[in-house]
Motif scaffolding. Sequence first.
Motif, PDB file in Angstrom:
ATOM      1  N   VAL A  39       0.838  -1.204   0.000  1.00 15.50           N
ATOM      2  CA  VAL A  39       0.000   0.000   0.000  1.00 15.50           C
ATOM      3  C   VAL A  39       0.868   1.247   0.000  1.00 15.50           C
ATOM      4  N   LEU A  43       0.805   4.215  -2.714  1.00 12.45           N
ATOM      5  CA  LEU A  43       0.507   5.594  -2.334  1.00 12.45           C
ATOM      6  C   LEU A  43       1.590   6.557  -2.810  1.00 12.45           C
ATOM      7  N   PHE A  61      -5.936   2.680  -4.013  1.00 14.53           N
ATOM      8  CA  PHE A  61      -4.710   3.398  -3.620  1.00 14.53           C
ATOM      9  C   PHE A  61      -3.843   3.835  -4.810  1.00 14.53           C
ATOM     10  N   ASN A 127      -4.843   9.874  -4.535  1.00 10.33           N
ATOM     11  CA  ASN A 127      -4.947   8.419  -4.661  1.00 10.33           C
ATOM     12  C   ASN A 127      -6.400   7.994  -4.763  1.00 10.33           C
ATOM     13  N   HIS A 129      -9.612   5.794  -4.073  1.00  6.70           N
ATOM     14  CA  HIS A 129     -10.035   5.099  -2.855  1.00  6.70           C
ATOM     15  C   HIS A 129     -11.526   4.829  -2.922  1.00  6.70           C
ATOM     16  N   LEU A 184      -4.266   9.883   2.059  1.00  2.00           N
ATOM     17  CA  LEU A 184      -4.250   8.512   2.552  1.00  2.00           C
ATOM     18  C   LEU A 184      -2.870   8.149   3.081  1.00  2.00           C
TER      19      LEU A 184
END
Length: 224
Positions: A39, A43, A61, A127, A129, A184
């Motif tokens: 992740v 990101l 992401f 990002n 989401h 994020l």
Amino acid sequence: MKQNWSFLLLSAFVLAALISLGNWQVRRMAEKAEYIADVEARLDAAPVPVPARLAPEADQFLSVTATGAFTGPDIRVLVSTRDYGAGYRIIQAFESGGRRILVDRGYIRVAEKDTPRPAGAATVTGNLHWPDERDSYTPENDLTNNTWYARDVAALAQHLDTEEVLVIARSETPQSAEILPLPLDTSTIPNRHLEYIITWYGLAAVWVLMTAYFLKRRSAKANT
């Protein structure tokens, strides 16, 4: 003697179960660490244009950028932050390249909820989401007062007439002084497996000590 063997078999079964649970948590900790690393890599990756076709699971992401313009009214989603306290996330429609998508622009304080937000041309980097924030305890959104309690992408898109695509902004150019981005990160992904590892292995160690103590007491009674 038969009772001792029965007790030892039971103790061995319990010990094996506790160690097995500890081993499972070790594997889960490694899997969670790998997931968090993946992740973080997504990101922090170089942003790409928002893909034409999206899949929430595969594109979660994904780092993206879009140039266009904010348009229309915004939606206020109630949020509480550790550093700034209660406030609202501002979500607004964004027109870019003939598409209308959603952008979570960031945080405003409660006192600023009625302050007009600047619209117009901008470049957004952030990002993709698809949050999962609604459960049976989540109140229904108060559309009359424009107070939402969860970021439900389908409901947001229907309300603002956009695609079911949400970008959580890391930055806007130009950056609005009234809105603080809430990008994020991985701080909301729990990885408490070390606690569980210590718990299960600790219980296994205690069980061994209790078993040894019990057998010692029984042997002492048998010899008296």
